[in-house]
Each structure stands twice: as C-alpha cells, then as structure tokens.
Design a protein around this motif. Sequence first.
Motif, PDB file in Angstrom:
ATOM      1  N   PHE A  36       8.722  -0.470  -2.218  1.00  0.00           N
ATOM      2  CA  PHE A  36       8.816  -0.342  -0.764  1.00  0.00           C
ATOM      3  C   PHE A  36       9.136   1.097  -0.354  1.00  0.00           C
ATOM      4  CE2 PHE A  36      10.492  -4.727  -1.724  1.00  0.00           C
ATOM      5  CZ  PHE A  36       9.273  -5.354  -1.507  1.00  0.00           C
ATOM      6  N   LYS A  37       9.936   1.771  -1.164  1.00  0.00           N
ATOM      7  CA  LYS A  37      10.218   3.189  -0.901  1.00  0.00           C
ATOM      8  C   LYS A  37       8.920   3.990  -0.912  1.00  0.00           C
ATOM      9  CE  LYS A  37      14.728   3.171  -3.286  1.00  0.00           C
ATOM     10  NZ  LYS A  37      15.480   3.740  -4.419  1.00  0.00           N
ATOM     11  N   ALA A  38       8.099   3.748  -1.917  1.00  0.00           N
ATOM     12  CA  ALA A  38       6.839   4.480  -2.044  1.00  0.00           C
ATOM     13  C   ALA A  38       5.948   4.250  -0.839  1.00  0.00           C
ATOM     14  CB  ALA A  38       6.120   4.058  -3.328  1.00  0.00           C
ATOM     15  N   VAL A  53       0.829  -1.202   0.000  1.00  0.00           N
ATOM     16  CA  VAL A  53       0.000   0.000   0.000  1.00  0.00           C
ATOM     17  C   VAL A  53       0.870   1.261   0.000  1.00  0.00           C
ATOM     18  CG1 VAL A  53      -1.895   1.220   1.101  1.00  0.00           C
ATOM     19  CG2 VAL A  53      -1.695  -1.266   1.371  1.00  0.00           C
ATOM     20  N   ALA A  54       0.587   2.143  -0.943  1.00  0.00           N
ATOM     21  CA  ALA A  54       1.177   3.480  -0.970  1.00  0.00           C
ATOM     22  C   ALA A  54       0.023   4.456  -1.160  1.00  0.00           C
ATOM     23  CB  ALA A  54       2.197   3.607  -2.094  1.00  0.00           C
ATOM     24  N   VAL A  55       0.318   5.753  -1.210  1.00  0.00           N
ATOM     25  CA  VAL A  55      -0.737   6.736  -1.424  1.00  0.00           C
ATOM     26  C   VAL A  55      -0.281   7.724  -2.495  1.00  0.00           C
ATOM     27  CG1 VAL A  55       0.058   8.265   0.433  1.00  0.00           C
ATOM     28  CG2 VAL A  55      -2.313   8.347  -0.290  1.00  0.00           C
ATOM     29  N   ASP A  56      -1.179   8.028  -3.405  1.00  0.00           N
ATOM     30  CA  ASP A  56      -0.888   8.985  -4.472  1.00  0.00           C
ATOM     31  C   ASP A  56      -0.663  10.369  -3.849  1.00  0.00           C
ATOM     32  OD1 ASP A  56      -1.488  11.042  -6.560  1.00  0.00           O
ATOM     33  OD2 ASP A  56      -1.861   9.286  -7.809  1.00  0.00           O
ATOM     34  N   ALA A  57       0.475  10.971  -4.131  1.00  0.00           N
ATOM     35  CA  ALA A  57       0.836  12.240  -3.506  1.00  0.00           C
ATOM     36  C   ALA A  57      -0.067  13.392  -3.922  1.00  0.00           C
ATOM     37  CB  ALA A  57       2.291  12.585  -3.824  1.00  0.00           C
ATOM     38  N   PRO A  66       8.531  12.557  -1.646  1.00  0.00           N
ATOM     39  CA  PRO A  66       7.741  11.522  -2.322  1.00  0.00           C
ATOM     40  C   PRO A  66       8.602  10.712  -3.274  1.00  0.00           C
ATOM     41  CG  PRO A  66       7.305  13.669  -3.286  1.00  0.00           C
ATOM     42  CD  PRO A  66       8.150  13.915  -2.066  1.00  0.00           C
ATOM     43  N   ILE A  67       8.166   9.513  -3.551  1.00  0.00           N
ATOM     44  CA  ILE A  67       8.889   8.601  -4.438  1.00  0.00           C
ATOM     45  C   ILE A  67       8.193   8.552  -5.792  1.00  0.00           C
ATOM     46  CG2 ILE A  67       9.654   6.227  -4.791  1.00  0.00           C
ATOM     47  CD1 ILE A  67      11.093   7.715  -2.499  1.00  0.00           C
ATOM     48  N   GLU A  68       8.972   8.671  -6.844  1.00  0.00           N
ATOM     49  CA  GLU A  68       8.408   8.655  -8.195  1.00  0.00           C
ATOM     50  C   GLU A  68       8.482   7.252  -8.793  1.00  0.00           C
ATOM     51  OE1 GLU A  68       9.056  10.671 -12.623  1.00  0.00           O
ATOM     52  OE2 GLU A  68      10.032  11.555 -10.852  1.00  0.00           O
ATOM     53  N   ILE A  69       7.352   6.777  -9.288  1.00  0.00           N
ATOM     54  CA  ILE A  69       7.281   5.516 -10.019  1.00  0.00           C
ATOM     55  C   ILE A  69       6.428   5.744 -11.259  1.00  0.00           C
ATOM     56  CG2 ILE A  69       6.441   3.130 -10.000  1.00  0.00           C
ATOM     57  CD1 ILE A  69       7.009   2.982  -7.048  1.00  0.00           C
ATOM     58  N   ASP A  70       6.987   5.490 -12.417  1.00  0.00           N
ATOM     59  CA  ASP A  70       6.278   5.664 -13.691  1.00  0.00           C
ATOM     60  C   ASP A  70       5.629   7.045 -13.811  1.00  0.00           C
ATOM     61  OD1 ASP A  70       6.982   3.181 -14.653  1.00  0.00           O
ATOM     62  OD2 ASP A  70       5.140   2.200 -14.009  1.00  0.00           O
ATOM     63  N   GLY A  71       6.368   8.074 -13.373  1.00  0.00           N
ATOM     64  CA  GLY A  71       5.896   9.439 -13.543  1.00  0.00           C
ATOM     65  C   GLY A  71       4.917   9.927 -12.493  1.00  0.00           C
ATOM     66  N   LYS A  72       4.571   9.075 -11.517  1.00  0.00           N
ATOM     67  CA  LYS A  72       3.664   9.486 -10.448  1.00  0.00           C
ATOM     68  C   LYS A  72       4.397   9.492  -9.114  1.00  0.00           C
ATOM     69  CE  LYS A  72      -0.746   8.050 -12.486  1.00  0.00           C
ATOM     70  NZ  LYS A  72      -2.015   7.307 -12.252  1.00  0.00           N
ATOM     71  N   LEU A  73       3.949  10.370  -8.216  1.00  0.00           N
ATOM     72  CA  LEU A  73       4.588  10.515  -6.920  1.00  0.00           C
ATOM     73  C   LEU A  73       3.761   9.849  -5.822  1.00  0.00           C
ATOM     74  CD1 LEU A  73       5.687  14.257  -7.145  1.00  0.00           C
ATOM     75  CD2 LEU A  73       7.111  12.222  -7.512  1.00  0.00           C
ATOM     76  N   TYR A  74       4.480   9.211  -4.875  1.00  0.00           N
ATOM     77  CA  TYR A  74       3.797   8.462  -3.823  1.00  0.00           C
ATOM     78  C   TYR A  74       4.397   8.755  -2.455  1.00  0.00           C
ATOM     79  CZ  TYR A  74       2.120   5.728  -7.789  1.00  0.00           C
ATOM     80  OH  TYR A  74       1.560   5.336  -8.972  1.00  0.00           O
ATOM     81  N   PHE A  75       3.529   8.685  -1.432  1.00  0.00           N
ATOM     82  CA  PHE A  75       3.938   8.749  -0.040  1.00  0.00           C
ATOM     83  C   PHE A  75       3.524   7.461   0.660  1.00  0.00           C
ATOM     84  CE2 PHE A  75       3.885  13.515  -0.483  1.00  0.00           C
ATOM     85  CZ  PHE A  75       5.170  13.756   0.004  1.00  0.00           C
TER      86      PHE A  75
END
Length: 283
Positions: free
Chosen positions: A138-140, A113-117, A150-159
């Motif tokens: 796991f970073k996200a 589980v991550a959350v969209d920033a 926030p961590i970027e994956i495929d152009g999206k940021l996550y917390f």
Amino acid sequence: MSKVGLVVEGGGMRGVYGCGVLDAFLENSIRFPYGIGVSAGAANLASFVAEQEGRNYRFYTNYAFDERYMSFKNFVTTGSFFGMDYIYTELTEVVDPINFEKLLNNEMEYYVVAVDALTSKPVYFNKEDVKKHKGDVFKASSAVPAMCKPIEIDGKLYFDGGVSDSIPVKRAIADGCDKIVAVLTRPRGYVKRPEMGKSIYSEILKDYPAIIKAMNVRHYVYNTTLDYLFKLEEEGKAFIFCPEKSERVNLISRNKEDLVTLYNEGKVYAESKIEELKKFMNE
C-alpha cells in the motif's frame, strides 16, 4: 455469466467518497469476483475484500488528523509528506489492522497498482505480494511523487500507481472482466489539467526521469482513460459511481465535516443504486 471487475480510483482524502460506496456494498452484500485499486483506492479496496465495513472511515475521520498521518513536519524529517510507516505499518498492521487472513482467503481477485520508479511502467501487485509484504504494498501504491520518497520492495523502487494508471479499467478487461463497476473520486465532466509545479517536481525527481515524463503526460492518459470508461458505460458495459462535487475535499483535506459529507454522499448514492447495480451485474 459476466465477470464484473471493481475498479477503485485513489486521490488521497477524496477517497472518502469511495469509502462510502464500498461500505454500502458491504452492507448490501454486493460482492465481486475481481477488484483492482490505486493508492487510497487500493487501501479502501483492501478493507472491502477483508469485509471490514467502517474501517477506512476511521482512517479518514479520525487517524488522518494526527500529524504523523500527513504534515510538513513529516516532509522535513522523513522526505515524505504522508507518514507511510504510521499509516501502513502502525495503523494498518497493529492499531486498526486489516484482517489479512480474510483478505487472502477471499475468493475475490485483488490487485494493487504501483509504478516502477525507474521505468514509470505500472506494476500490479497481487494477493501473494500482499501476503509477503503487507503494508509495504500500500505504501508503494500511495507514494505520491515529489511529496513522498519512493518505496523499496525486493530491491525495486515504486511510486504511486496513479502516475501511469490512475483508473485501471484496461487492466481489468485484460484480466478477463467483461463488465466494470468503477468508483471514481472526481465528478462527471472533470477534465484533468497538466500537473502544476513542473519545475519543482522536475527538480525533486531529477533521479527519476521516467517519472517526470509520465507526470508531464499524466493528464492526457487520465482523460483518455475517462473517455474510454464513459464509452463503456454508453455500451452498457460499465456502471460508474462518482461524486456530484468534490471541490471541498482535495488530496490533503482535513476538514472533518467536509470529509463526513463526502463519505455520506458516496454511501447514500450507492444505496440508492443497489437494485440497479444488481441488475447490471447479473444480466
């Protein structure tokens, strides 16, 4: 036969309790068809799915004392208190790697589980995401807002996923689980209070207004989820593991004796409940 979902809460260094519980499960050949974890809980769960008993224990009682793992120096130099690249790239992929092949080939469903920033909506990464992005997932899931960038994956940021779904019980049920085994990192009776430092995190997170709003109500969402989980327990649909006390260990604790004690508490308690747990899972 019931589909039993294993739900593992995060909580930074408090996750050492869950580490002990999961190691006891591995020692006693307790397996699940489904697992979902948040933040430190997701990392603990990854080692469980990969059947690497003792791996997470090394993180909590060895690697965590390196300043690259967590330190104010990290925060000053990188903008993140936790050393995401050190923990989830160097350690997780090279020094003490997860057996990704075994994790991916395990029949157990696995979600992080991550959350969209930008929206504060929870996002549920699956094994294919782990296969593609490895430690970045796991970073996200572990990027605590205001303490980490926030961590970027495929152009999206996550917390950190705990912002919006700290204990993803309802997600497990939505995915078809009719019984829940929950591994928590707070004792029974714990009531989450509003986040401290609202003015500080509001300033740091000013570019992420949805995250600020989610953090402002996080205590309500958390407590409501706990109430729901304990109701499931009363109905015989949930089996809960949680520490008797965890006050001596917090998000960033580095007292090795306290960490070992909390790990042992989780492991010993889980071992004492193995037969009861088997009965619950097989009824």
